[in-house]
Design a protein around this motif. Sequence first.
Motif: not given
Length: 974
Positions: A202-216
């Motif tokens: 296991p390694a530290p989670v340095c960054c997180l990003e949530i994006e929404r595309g087309i059709e859900g």
Amino acid sequence: MASILDEYEDSLHRSAAVQHSRASVGIPHSGYVSARLEKETPIFNKQRIDFAPPEKINSLVVSSNQLCMSLGKDTLLRIDLGKPDEPNQVELGRKDEARVYKMFLDHTGSHLLIALSTSECLYLNRNVQKVRALSRWKGHLIESVGWNKFLGSETNTGPILVGTSQGQICEAEISVSEGSLFSTNPDQYFRQVYTLEEESGPAPVCCLEIERGIEGKFFIIATTRKRLFQFVGKVPEGTEQQGFSSIFAMHADHLPSFREFPANLGFSEIAFYTPKLRSNPRSFAWMMGNGVLYGTLDYSRPDSILSDERVWVYPSDIDITVNKPISIVLTQFHFLLLLPDRVKAVCTLNGQVVFQDLFLEKFGLLTRMIKDPTVQQIWIHTEKVVFRYHVQRESRDVWKMYMNMNKFDLAKEYCKDRPECLDIVLAKEAEHCFQNKRYLDSAKCYALTQNYFEEIALKFIEAKQEEALMEFLIKKLSNLKPSEKTQTTLLTTWLTELYLNWLGVLEGDLSQRNLYLDTREKFRTFLSSPKNKDCLFNNRASIYELLASHGDTEHMVYFAVIMQDYERVVAHHCQHDEYDEALNVLSRHRDEKLFYKFSPVLIQHIPKKVVDAWISMGSRLDARNLIPALVNYSQSASTQQINEAIRYMEFCVYQLEETQQAIHNYLLSLYALCRPDSLLSYLEQAGTNPNRIHYDLKYALRLCAEHGHHHACVHIYKVMELYEEAVDLALQVDVDLAKSCADLPEDDEELRKKLWLKIARHVVQEEKDVKKAMACLSSCALLKIEDVLPFFPDFVTIDHFKEAICNSLEDYNKHIEELKREMEEATQSAKRIREDIQEMRNKYGSVEPQEKCAACDFPLLNRPFYLFLCGHMFHYDCLLQAVLPNLPAYKQAKLEDLQKKLAATSQPSKSHHRPKDTDTISLGKGQQSREQIKADIDDIVAAECVYCGELMIRSIDKPFIDPQKYDEEMQSWL
């Protein structure tokens, strides 16, 4: 004209040499001066914030103009950058040794998470002052947070993702009650959904990003120190509030797709660029051990959102073992790297360092760099100082980079507002296309530049690229201003020559038929272009010469039609015996002058169609101008062809109701020549009133006489009221016709009798028909037997006249009896008149003493008076005063003269002993007697009663008050 163009091409070579010499002495090849009038501000403009923190700055976050800063151990400072003078300070209230490890602020600036070094987490909402601990988060050291930009609000974060130092990805939700106080714990839930690992575990989670595309479809990006993971999956519509567990569950049995690099900074950081507020990011930059992974985000891809990836290695002066980068920020065309003592800006297009800012040692080591995504401002802080960078006109030099990368469309896009830069890009693109033998594209670009025209033209001539040269000239022509008439004329003429040459080459090659048709269409479009119309019209003579020199009659006609030079078009068709085409052009454009000019030729070959065209033109044509064509035609044509001329003349006379004498005279001549049966009907239809006849009577008489049309001559004589000539000529044709002429002078009995005597003499002496002569007597009441007898020969017996003589004697007896009766009636009438006169002499009227004058209302008998039969009575002077103003001027003068004469006779004689007969003698010498003068005055003054006669009727419209005295009369009543 071709020789002129050849000379011009030769001059191009000489001009190019001159341009080369100009370039060698520093004359610019562009119409723009590449000098900067003022110093441009840098792209990244640094500003130090006027803020002296009371304690050292541990952490700083900014979003939506909301800045949060951790100071010292227990203080949190919040500043609304819209109101920087109203900072808000919040105490964390911690009594232990816990320190702020990291802070996270959502995209709205409403939710602040504070990660502590003791593996605890605090929460602070923008609208409250109290910091709350998140109990469910305890035991986790938070490294990153992925905010929910789609469901989050000011009071609720919606489902969010949290990364820990142990590689765990947890899902959580924080909610604030409506009344600004927490009714329950703010953390609704906190559950683990996935664990990120590297090869060592296991390694530290340095960054997180949530994006929404087309059709859900949702894309989740998570990074560790060496790996970049992507989780892709759909969240069913209506279940977004349930979180992202389903997406991570899809990868429970296998690893998601990831990118891995061998080097390791000990951490990593990813930055995104969002062009507009509330839109999706368009590019990313991941700072890791091997450099910066840069690419774009393509939301249409099924498995990976990352696209166009490339790794830009760190600049040579960055050694990750000594001075490794701390933070990264991404703008539209640059990513900024934060080092302990400086900031470097690297262009994402070519990886070159374009900006470096070195910080002084007195500020301390740089700690953190972040960007506010809503206002595109970059913040940097040390433990003591805060700086802010403004990004200004970041794209100013991007065009150069795109140009050097041969991405000319993008280069032009970023310098469209800077013509001097656009010119450089177009010239570079043109040269690039030329080197790659894309000559047409090169010509289009060259035409938009300010490069020397002669150099470019020679370049295509030497490369034998005539089609590209034409394209260059066309584009250059379209860019010329209306005032550049000389250049426009030159280019237009040259293009015409090139088109004609090219068409001549292609026309004979059947394999190039489609290209020939396409080129011909382009040439015609060029000739008919509205922009070139004025130039072509002003130089049409030169264009005609060019077309003629190439023998291109088809386009000569086409060009003439465009120039509305229909005379040339019709002349061309006539020269080539294409008479129907010529007539079609005339009929289509309906130019009267062209009809007049070409009708003499056309009517010789297609008379019926020409006459049809004339008729269709109606009153727009003046038939007088067409008569010469008809005259020439009728002199050499047959009777059937002359009928066409008659048809048009009849149309003018009967349909258009023309009254021009020339038209009617010409129709008469045609009738007299070929249609004598229509001549008399035309003359009769024209009538017998000379004022309403439109032909020349004398010309018509001469014309009919020349062709022997006697009936027509008789009719014309009748119209001219030459009845004797009409009868004389009619007797040569028909006696009945002569009889009809003899009765015409109805008001002149003497002439009628004379005419009938002519007829009778002709019948007796020429036809020797006694019965017909007797019939003449019955036809005309003016003739008597004694008038006709002298015409008969001596041998004629009286038996033929017995009945006529008896009838004549009976008429004389009736006439004598009628005269006797009239004489008796006249005698009786005279007798009655004498009796009436005698009765009037004895008639009288009685006047009573109390009678008064009808005008002055004074007693009547005081002065001389008049008594009328109507009963009205007037004094002489009153009647004279009433009648005099209404008498005509001549009667007033006569009355005045009579009054003077009457006054003269009233004067007493100087000698009272003159004999009485002296007056009688003197009055007898041409002078009127006193009684006669009075009678003449009475005839004028007392001709009628002034109240009952015509004088009163004539004065019915006379105003009661004289207009000239109206004002005076009106004032008298006031």
